[in-house]
Scaffold this motif. Structure first.
Motif, PDB file in Angstrom:
ATOM      1  N   HIS A 112       1.559  13.054   0.695  1.00 32.06           N
ATOM      2  CA  HIS A 112       1.224  13.397   1.768  1.00 32.06           C
ATOM      3  C   HIS A 112      -0.962  12.915   1.356  1.00 32.06           C
ATOM      4  O   HIS A 112      -1.483  13.861   1.034  1.00 32.06           O
ATOM      5  N   PRO A 113      -1.378  12.662   1.755  1.00 30.86           N
ATOM      6  CA  PRO A 113      -2.191  11.747   2.352  1.00 30.86           C
ATOM      7  C   PRO A 113      -3.398  12.440   3.562  1.00 30.86           C
ATOM      8  O   PRO A 113      -2.814  12.549   4.361  1.00 30.86           O
ATOM      9  N   PHE A 114      -4.762  12.751   2.306  1.00 34.78           N
ATOM     10  CA  PHE A 114      -5.384  13.118   3.659  1.00 34.78           C
ATOM     11  C   PHE A 114      -6.581  12.330   4.077  1.00 34.78           C
ATOM     12  O   PHE A 114      -7.707  12.345   3.607  1.00 34.78           O
ATOM     13  N   PHE A 115      -6.330  11.481   5.323  1.00 38.85           N
ATOM     14  CA  PHE A 115      -7.038  10.605   5.629  1.00 38.85           C
ATOM     15  C   PHE A 115      -8.392  10.716   6.269  1.00 38.85           C
ATOM     16  O   PHE A 115      -8.565  11.717   7.822  1.00 38.85           O
ATOM     17  N   LYS A 116      -9.301  10.763   6.284  1.00 38.52           N
ATOM     18  CA  LYS A 116     -10.792  10.494   6.992  1.00 38.52           C
ATOM     19  C   LYS A 116     -11.208   9.953   8.141  1.00 38.52           C
ATOM     20  O   LYS A 116     -11.080   8.558   7.853  1.00 38.52           O
ATOM     21  N   ALA A 117     -10.451  10.584   9.220  1.00 35.26           N
ATOM     22  CA  ALA A 117     -11.667   9.972  10.405  1.00 35.26           C
ATOM     23  C   ALA A 117     -12.261   9.887  11.037  1.00 35.26           C
ATOM     24  O   ALA A 117     -13.777  11.113  10.699  1.00 35.26           O
ATOM     25  N   CYS A 118     -12.563   9.239  11.943  1.00 34.72           N
ATOM     26  CA  CYS A 118     -14.080  10.106  13.282  1.00 34.72           C
ATOM     27  C   CYS A 118     -13.993  10.525  13.920  1.00 34.72           C
ATOM     28  O   CYS A 118     -12.643  10.753  14.219  1.00 34.72           O
ATOM     29  N   PRO A 119     -15.003  11.655  14.112  1.00 34.63           N
ATOM     30  CA  PRO A 119     -14.234  12.562  15.052  1.00 34.63           C
ATOM     31  C   PRO A 119     -13.206  12.436  16.571  1.00 34.63           C
ATOM     32  O   PRO A 119     -13.894  11.754  16.969  1.00 34.63           O
ATOM     33  N   GLY A 120     -12.752  12.913  16.461  1.00 31.80           N
ATOM     34  CA  GLY A 120     -11.616  12.649  17.738  1.00 31.80           C
ATOM     35  C   GLY A 120     -11.214  12.265  17.790  1.00 31.80           C
ATOM     36  O   GLY A 120      -9.932  11.418  18.575  1.00 31.80           O
ATOM     37  N   PHE A 121     -11.048  10.870  16.318  1.00 31.74           N
ATOM     38  CA  PHE A 121      -9.847   9.835  16.302  1.00 31.74           C
ATOM     39  C   PHE A 121      -9.812   8.144  16.996  1.00 31.74           C
ATOM     40  O   PHE A 121      -8.726   8.186  17.434  1.00 31.74           O
ATOM     41  N   PRO A 122     -10.535   7.700  16.934  1.00 30.95           N
ATOM     42  CA  PRO A 122     -11.489   6.836  18.220  1.00 30.95           C
ATOM     43  C   PRO A 122     -10.834   5.875  17.357  1.00 30.95           C
ATOM     44  O   PRO A 122     -10.608   5.042  15.901  1.00 30.95           O
ATOM     45  N   GLY A 123      -9.893   4.986  17.680  1.00 29.82           N
ATOM     46  CA  GLY A 123      -8.973   4.112  16.734  1.00 29.82           C
ATOM     47  C   GLY A 123      -8.723   4.245  15.326  1.00 29.82           C
ATOM     48  O   GLY A 123      -7.336   3.295  15.102  1.00 29.82           O
ATOM     49  N   GLY A 124      -8.224   5.802  15.734  1.00 36.40           N
ATOM     50  CA  GLY A 124      -7.217   5.858  14.331  1.00 36.40           C
ATOM     51  C   GLY A 124      -5.976   5.515  15.244  1.00 36.40           C
ATOM     52  O   GLY A 124      -5.197   5.492  16.060  1.00 36.40           O
ATOM     53  N   TRP A 125      -4.844   5.525  13.898  1.00 37.19           N
ATOM     54  CA  TRP A 125      -4.131   3.943  14.297  1.00 37.19           C
ATOM     55  C   TRP A 125      -2.542   5.106  12.344  1.00 37.19           C
ATOM     56  O   TRP A 125      -2.712   4.585  11.851  1.00 37.19           O
ATOM     57  N   TYR A 126      -1.248   4.833  12.883  1.00 39.81           N
ATOM     58  CA  TYR A 126      -0.179   4.329  12.244  1.00 39.81           C
ATOM     59  C   TYR A 126       1.140   3.521  12.879  1.00 39.81           C
ATOM     60  O   TYR A 126       0.801   3.317  13.777  1.00 39.81           O
ATOM     61  N   ALA A 127       1.509   2.459  11.980  1.00 39.71           N
ATOM     62  CA  ALA A 127       2.852   2.096  12.340  1.00 39.71           C
ATOM     63  C   ALA A 127       3.699   1.991  10.993  1.00 39.71           C
ATOM     64  O   ALA A 127       2.975   2.312   9.971  1.00 39.71           O
ATOM     65  N   LEU A 128       4.899   1.991  11.555  1.00 38.89           N
ATOM     66  CA  LEU A 128       5.940   1.029  10.453  1.00 38.89           C
ATOM     67  C   LEU A 128       5.937  -0.134  10.636  1.00 38.89           C
ATOM     68  O   LEU A 128       5.696  -0.772  11.644  1.00 38.89           O
ATOM     69  N   PRO A 129       7.108  -0.984   9.316  1.00 36.01           N
ATOM     70  CA  PRO A 129       6.910  -1.804   9.008  1.00 36.01           C
ATOM     71  C   PRO A 129       7.728  -2.564  10.689  1.00 36.01           C
ATOM     72  O   PRO A 129       8.756  -2.134  11.402  1.00 36.01           O
ATOM     73  N   GLY A 130       6.943  -3.742  11.082  1.00 40.00           N
ATOM     74  CA  GLY A 130       7.090  -4.785  12.424  1.00 40.00           C
ATOM     75  C   GLY A 130       7.406  -3.834  13.680  1.00 40.00           C
ATOM     76  O   GLY A 130       7.893  -4.510  14.854  1.00 40.00           O
ATOM     77  N   GLY A 131       6.837  -2.610  13.413  1.00 42.95           N
ATOM     78  CA  GLY A 131       5.989  -1.305  14.580  1.00 42.95           C
ATOM     79  C   GLY A 131       4.819  -1.662  15.568  1.00 42.95           C
ATOM     80  O   GLY A 131       3.947  -2.304  14.821  1.00 42.95           O
ATOM     81  N   LYS A 132       4.806  -1.294  16.890  1.00 41.37           N
ATOM     82  CA  LYS A 132       3.555  -1.149  17.116  1.00 41.37           C
ATOM     83  C   LYS A 132       2.412   0.000  16.710  1.00 41.37           C
ATOM     84  O   LYS A 132       2.891   0.464  16.018  1.00 41.37           O
ATOM     85  N   ARG A 133       1.374  -0.303  16.444  1.00 41.05           N
ATOM     86  CA  ARG A 133       0.258   1.389  15.779  1.00 41.05           C
ATOM     87  C   ARG A 133       0.575   2.195  17.052  1.00 41.05           C
ATOM     88  O   ARG A 133       0.374   1.603  18.437  1.00 41.05           O
ATOM     89  N   GLN A 134       0.318   3.527  16.374  1.00 45.66           N
ATOM     90  CA  GLN A 134       0.342   4.393  16.885  1.00 45.66           C
ATOM     91  C   GLN A 134      -0.594   5.452  16.975  1.00 45.66           C
ATOM     92  O   GLN A 134      -1.271   5.533  15.857  1.00 45.66           O
ATOM     93  N   PRO A 135      -1.034   5.417  17.858  1.00 48.20           N
ATOM     94  CA  PRO A 135      -2.483   6.350  18.102  1.00 48.20           C
ATOM     95  C   PRO A 135      -2.535   7.415  17.375  1.00 48.20           C
ATOM     96  O   PRO A 135      -1.391   8.607  17.779  1.00 48.20           O
ATOM     97  N   VAL A 136      -3.047   7.878  16.701  1.00 51.22           N
ATOM     98  CA  VAL A 136      -3.032   9.825  16.159  1.00 51.22           C
ATOM     99  C   VAL A 136      -3.792  10.767  16.486  1.00 51.22           C
ATOM    100  O   VAL A 136      -3.058  11.084  17.268  1.00 51.22           O
ATOM    101  N   ALA A 137      -4.442  10.067  17.916  1.00 47.63           N
ATOM    102  CA  ALA A 137      -5.458  10.691  18.620  1.00 47.63           C
ATOM    103  C   ALA A 137      -3.614  12.016  19.700  1.00 47.63           C
ATOM    104  O   ALA A 137      -3.769  12.946  20.748  1.00 47.63           O
ATOM    105  N   ALA A 138      -2.720  11.184  20.014  1.00 49.36           N
ATOM    106  CA  ALA A 138      -1.486  11.225  20.559  1.00 49.36           C
ATOM    107  C   ALA A 138      -0.415  12.067  19.777  1.00 49.36           C
ATOM    108  O   ALA A 138       0.131  12.754  20.645  1.00 49.36           O
ATOM    109  N   LEU A 139      -1.153  12.419  19.265  1.00 49.95           N
ATOM    110  CA  LEU A 139       0.200  14.131  18.217  1.00 49.95           C
ATOM    111  C   LEU A 139      -0.352  15.078  18.340  1.00 49.95           C
ATOM    112  O   LEU A 139      -1.201  15.330  18.808  1.00 49.95           O
TER     113      LEU A 139
END
Length: 290
Positions: free
Chosen positions: A186-213
């Motif tokens: 359970h990592p609590f990552f520090k992002a910029c306010p509003g999550f501009p550019g924040g993403w997560y990705a699985l191996p071989g997959g596209k980057r998914q925007p954090v803001a869309a969660l």
């Protein structure tokens, strides 16, 4: 509260002087990052997360910003950062339960975040240097509680001049009752306010925007690539860094979560089932990349 600092050049001398030091917060600067771990025996850490190996902050070399949120988001305990949990707690009598890696707790009727400690199991801590690796080992024994009992060892390995932390776990079921559950990061990552550019990705997959969660999502086993053992997170406030969390076996679930402002988590799960007398070993790895 004592605090030990180990620099990449002077780490061996510092460890020899410290020996098997008493439990306490400690900081390792290995040349690639500076990481601060909480004191596993600190009674202020709440009753949910496994305490040994809990990172409070991690600053990549040259960065003033930790990749993790350092302050409490909700006010229950003082340390966030990167923690692990062994889930679920094991029911005892009434509202009491055995939380592996913590102790005996009393459940809050509405929120597991607000459970209170009944008995905290102590940790035995040692630190040493092995061939340019800083190693901290923490051991905990529960004793018997209504047939539940365990022995848990957590070893944290930090190589010099490498952007990697390795956690090695060993859990033995020394009681008469089985355990069926999970362990997860359970990592609590520090992002910029509003999550501009924040993403997560699985191996071989596209980057998914954090803001869309919205603000959370669960990926079950059928939604995860076969033999998936890693997940990456980027767009952090520290700028230009990507954190990769991996395990030595496939994930069976991933929880994704974000706050309303600037914090998000990627939480990969591993199954953890032990019959009486069985022992399980597993490991997690964190790598910080540019």
């Amino acid at each position: 509260m004592s605090r030990k600092r180990f620099g990449a050049g002077a780490v061996l001398a510092a460890v020899l002087l410290a020996g098997c030091a008493a439990a306490g917060e400690f900081v390792v600067d290995n040349g690639s990052f500076r990481v601060e771990f909480v004191d596993p025996n600190d009674p202020q850490l709440g009753c949910r997360f496994l305490r040994a190996g809990w990172i409070r902050s991690l600053h990549p070399a040259g960065s003033r910003e930790s990749i993790f949120v350092m302050e409490s988001l909700f006010g229950f305990h003082p340390a966030f950062g990167y923690a692990c949990e062994i889930y679920p707690a094991l029911d005892l009598k009434g509202l009491q339960a055995l939380q592996i890696g913590v102790g005996v707790i009393e459940r809050h009727p509405q929120s597991r975040y607000h459970s209170r400690p009944v008995e905290l199991f102590p940790w035995q801590i040692s630190r040493e240097m092995r061939e340019r690796e800083t190693v901290m080992t923490a051991r905990q024994h529960s004793g018997d509680h209504s047939g539940y009992a365990y022995e848990l060892t957590v070893e944290i390995v930090i190589p010099a001049n490498s952007p990697v932390i390795l956690w090695k776990y060993s859990l033995a079921n020394t009681g008469s009752r089985p355990f069926a559950g999970s362990t997860y990061a359970h990592p609590f990552f520090k992002a910029c306010p509003g999550f501009p550019g924040g993403w997560y990705a699985l191996p071989g997959g596209k980057r998914q925007p954090v803001a869309a969660l919205l603000p959370e999502k669960t990926l079950e086993a059928t939604e995860i690539p076969q033999d998936c053992r890693a997940i990456a997170a980027g767009g952090l406030a520290s700028g230009g860094y990507v954190a990769v969390i991996s395990a030595d076996r496939p994930f069976n679930r991933i929880d994704l979560w974000r706050s309303e402002t600037d914090c998000f988590a990627v939480e990969p799960y591993l199954p953890l089932n032990l019959a009486p007398g069985e022992c399980r070993e597993w490991s997690w790895r964190l790598e910080i990349r540019r």
